[in-house]
Enzyme design. Structure first.
Site, PDB file in Angstrom:
ATOM      1  N   ARG A   5     -27.490  12.803  -3.377  1.00  0.00           N
ATOM      2  CA  ARG A   5     -27.151  14.262  -3.774  1.00  0.00           C
ATOM      3  C   ARG A   5     -26.327  14.997  -3.530  1.00  0.00           C
ATOM      4  O   ARG A   5     -24.978  15.818  -3.776  1.00  0.00           O
ATOM      5  CB  ARG A   5     -28.647  14.300  -4.290  1.00  0.00           C
ATOM      6  CG  ARG A   5     -29.115  13.416  -5.449  1.00  0.00           C
ATOM      7  CD  ARG A   5     -30.127  13.915  -5.408  1.00  0.00           C
ATOM      8  NE  ARG A   5     -30.956  13.084  -6.883  1.00  0.00           N
ATOM      9  CZ  ARG A   5     -31.403  11.849  -6.483  1.00  0.00           C
ATOM     10  NH1 ARG A   5     -32.222  11.883  -5.494  1.00  0.00           N
ATOM     11  NH2 ARG A   5     -32.282  11.090  -7.543  1.00  0.00           N
ATOM     12  N   LEU A  52     -14.746   9.305   8.999  1.00  0.00           N
ATOM     13  CA  LEU A  52     -15.145   8.288  10.321  1.00  0.00           C
ATOM     14  C   LEU A  52     -15.944   8.231  11.386  1.00  0.00           C
ATOM     15  O   LEU A  52     -16.755   7.205  11.684  1.00  0.00           O
ATOM     16  CB  LEU A  52     -13.727   8.227  11.330  1.00  0.00           C
ATOM     17  CG  LEU A  52     -13.829   7.579  12.554  1.00  0.00           C
ATOM     18  CD1 LEU A  52     -13.686   6.011  11.803  1.00  0.00           C
ATOM     19  CD2 LEU A  52     -12.388   7.805  12.735  1.00  0.00           C
ATOM     20  N   CYS A 109      -7.139 -13.444   1.168  1.00  0.00           N
ATOM     21  CA  CYS A 109      -8.160 -12.811   0.060  1.00  0.00           C
ATOM     22  C   CYS A 109      -7.800 -12.554  -0.581  1.00  0.00           C
ATOM     23  O   CYS A 109      -7.270 -13.472  -1.471  1.00  0.00           O
ATOM     24  CB  CYS A 109      -7.497 -10.998   0.520  1.00  0.00           C
ATOM     25  SG  CYS A 109      -6.643 -10.406   2.325  1.00  0.00           S
ATOM     26  N   TYR A 127       0.785  -1.404  -0.214  1.00  0.00           N
ATOM     27  CA  TYR A 127      -0.073  -0.174   0.314  1.00  0.00           C
ATOM     28  C   TYR A 127       0.503   1.561   0.400  1.00  0.00           C
ATOM     29  O   TYR A 127       1.870   1.630   0.638  1.00  0.00           O
ATOM     30  CB  TYR A 127      -1.072  -0.141   1.036  1.00  0.00           C
ATOM     31  CG  TYR A 127      -2.598  -1.115   1.049  1.00  0.00           C
ATOM     32  CD1 TYR A 127      -2.616  -1.499  -0.236  1.00  0.00           C
ATOM     33  CD2 TYR A 127      -2.912  -1.166   2.407  1.00  0.00           C
ATOM     34  CE1 TYR A 127      -3.204  -2.327   0.016  1.00  0.00           C
ATOM     35  CE2 TYR A 127      -4.615  -2.078   2.159  1.00  0.00           C
ATOM     36  CZ  TYR A 127      -4.279  -2.672   1.091  1.00  0.00           C
ATOM     37  OH  TYR A 127      -5.774  -3.345   0.731  1.00  0.00           O
ATOM     38  N   ILE A 166     -11.833  12.693   9.024  1.00  0.00           N
ATOM     39  CA  ILE A 166     -12.192  12.246  10.178  1.00  0.00           C
ATOM     40  C   ILE A 166     -13.515  12.092  10.262  1.00  0.00           C
ATOM     41  O   ILE A 166     -15.046  11.190  11.288  1.00  0.00           O
ATOM     42  CB  ILE A 166     -11.599  13.137  11.880  1.00  0.00           C
ATOM     43  CG1 ILE A 166     -10.273  12.442  11.874  1.00  0.00           C
ATOM     44  CG2 ILE A 166     -12.182  13.315  12.906  1.00  0.00           C
ATOM     45  CD1 ILE A 166      -8.790  13.852  12.620  1.00  0.00           C
ATOM     46  N   ALA A 216     -16.974  -1.790   1.001  1.00  0.00           N
ATOM     47  CA  ALA A 216     -17.893  -2.460   1.854  1.00  0.00           C
ATOM     48  C   ALA A 216     -19.742  -0.614   1.499  1.00  0.00           C
ATOM     49  O   ALA A 216     -20.070  -0.796   1.340  1.00  0.00           O
ATOM     50  CB  ALA A 216     -18.236  -2.329   3.228  1.00  0.00           C
ATOM     51  N   LEU A 217     -18.395   0.199   0.894  1.00  0.00           N
ATOM     52  CA  LEU A 217     -19.325   1.232   0.894  1.00  0.00           C
ATOM     53  C   LEU A 217     -19.341   1.419  -0.894  1.00  0.00           C
ATOM     54  O   LEU A 217     -18.882   3.379  -1.148  1.00  0.00           O
ATOM     55  CB  LEU A 217     -18.764   2.327   1.490  1.00  0.00           C
ATOM     56  CG  LEU A 217     -18.621   2.758   2.831  1.00  0.00           C
ATOM     57  CD1 LEU A 217     -17.678   3.573   3.677  1.00  0.00           C
ATOM     58  CD2 LEU A 217     -19.969   2.148   3.381  1.00  0.00           C
TER      59      LEU A 217
END
Length: 396
Positions: free
Chosen positions: A251, A322, A186, A81, A319, A242-243
């Site tokens: 919108r 989060l 994975c 990463y 943040i 997940a998102l």
């Protein structure tokens, strides 16, 4: 010793700063205690800013601090990463905060993680599922993370070039040495994981205790074979994407990003598809029913409702995002809301499930061939945390 002192010593711990600090057992085969949402560190670093957005070191440290301050202890990274910055910065953060013992660190090996420095084609054995790649990757991850052990080590991607015995024997050796505590895998077909865990069990080796894969209300392929496989072997599922690669956006949020000069930064394309827009709208409807604005919190709550031992990975760079996502831990979706979200997609279990049906332990209903013989009643398996028999959030 006074009664007050006894209570302080043996009494329960105080309530956590957020639901992120209400820890869960990782899986039936891994007793480590982890936060219900895992912080994804794909964006911790600035080497891949063209695709993932920039995140300077101060911003990364602030995000890690905010996650820990909210009770979070579960961080997901990988050797490659951000051209190795992610592991390095996490290691610096833990060293500076002196909190390594409080954190649960998951990292990965498999892809080429040194070509960014050595050059393409010059780092051939820094990639692969084989023993040499594993040896060098763990050596380097321990150095970058400034630790003597890795809590969870994943094989990042199955590449079909290494035998199951070589892989599982080499991984088990790391566990025996104490350099790795738990094993994960994975992006691998269910039949490979089944073969690997069966080999491990038969040979007295360490099995995979957690699977990481892509899963969201629009991408449900994981439910076909991987979810039943994980249940069979007592594995957790940690979830990326997940998102919807950041494209589950209302919108209002899209307009705000446009006003701020921000587009959608996503590996799988930068524009919302019609289906992603429809899902975002559906998530917004459910969010409104629960009195919140966050569509991402609903997307996470959906996954948390599907099965026990599911841990969505939350990435991002802000943040505020989060804190928005932590709201998911207080949501309890109804069966009707889950079916409404799933109606937006076009997932089909397909053959052989369309012929033999699904496990009665999940549905409480007999399969066609069983129902043909006699009326039957079935014991159902455990539900996700927060979902009782009267509030069935599991797929049926």
């Amino acid at each position: 010793m006074t009664g007050t002192q006894i209570l302080e010593l043996f009494g329960p711990a105080p309530e956590p700063p957020s639901e992120l600090g209400r820890y869960r057992i990782l899986s039936p085969t891994a007793g480590i205690r982890v936060s219900p949402l895992q912080l994804g560190a794909l964006s911790i670093g600035d080497a891949w800013s063209a695709d993932l957005g920039s995140m300077d070191k101060d911003s990364a440290m602030a995000l890690l601090d905010a996650y820990a301050a909210s009770g979070g202890n579960f961080i997901d990274t990988a050797n490659a990463y951000q051209n190795e910055q992610s592991e390095t910065w996490i290691g610096e953060w833990m060293a500076n905060r002196n909190n390594r013992d409080q954190m649960v660190i998951a990292t990965k090996f498999g892809p080429d993680y040194r070509a960014h420095e050595l050059g393409k084609g010059l780092a051939v054995n820094y990639s692969g599922n084989h023993k040499r790649s594993l040896h060098m990757s763990v050596r380097d991850s321990l150095r970058k993370l400034q630790t003597s052990w890795i809590d969870i080590l994943y094989l990042h991607t199955w590449d079909y070039t290494t035998s199951v015995p070589e892989l599982m024997d080499a991984l088990h050796h790391l566990v025996q040495r104490g350099e790795v505590l738990y094993l994960g895998i994975c992006n691998t077909p269910a039949w490979v994981v089944s073969a690997a865990n069966t080999y491990a069990q038969q040979q007295g080796k360490t099995q995979f205790s957690v699977y990481q894969g892509r899963w969201n209300p629009l991408r449900r392929e994981l439910e076909r074979d991987i979810l039943p496989m994980a249940r069979h072997f007592g594995m957790a599922i940690t979830v990326y994407d997940a998102l919807g690669s950041g494209k589950f956006q209302s919108r209002k949020m899209l307009a705000r990003r446009k006003d701020q000069g921000e587009g959608l930064r996503a590996i799988y394309g930068r524009q919302q598809t019609a289906q992603e827009e429809a899902m975002s709208n559906a998530l917004g409807v459910v969010a409104a029913q629960h009195g919140i604005e966050s569509v991402t919190a609903v997307a996470l709550a959906y996954l948390l409702a599907k099965a026990p031992y599911v841990f969505p990975i939350i990435g991002g760079r802000k943040i505020q995002h989060l804190h928005d996502n932590i709201q998911a831990l207080s949501l309890r979706l109804t069966h009707e809301e889950i079916k409404y979200l799933e109606s937006v997609g076009d997932f089909d279990l397909g053959f052989p499930y369309d012929m033999v049906g699904v496990d009665p332990a999940d549905t409480g209903m007999a399969t066609p061939i069983v129902a043909q013989a006699a009326p039957m009643a079935f014991v159902q398996r455990s539900k996700a945390i927060g979902y009782s028999e009267s509030n069935k959030g599991l797929s049926e």
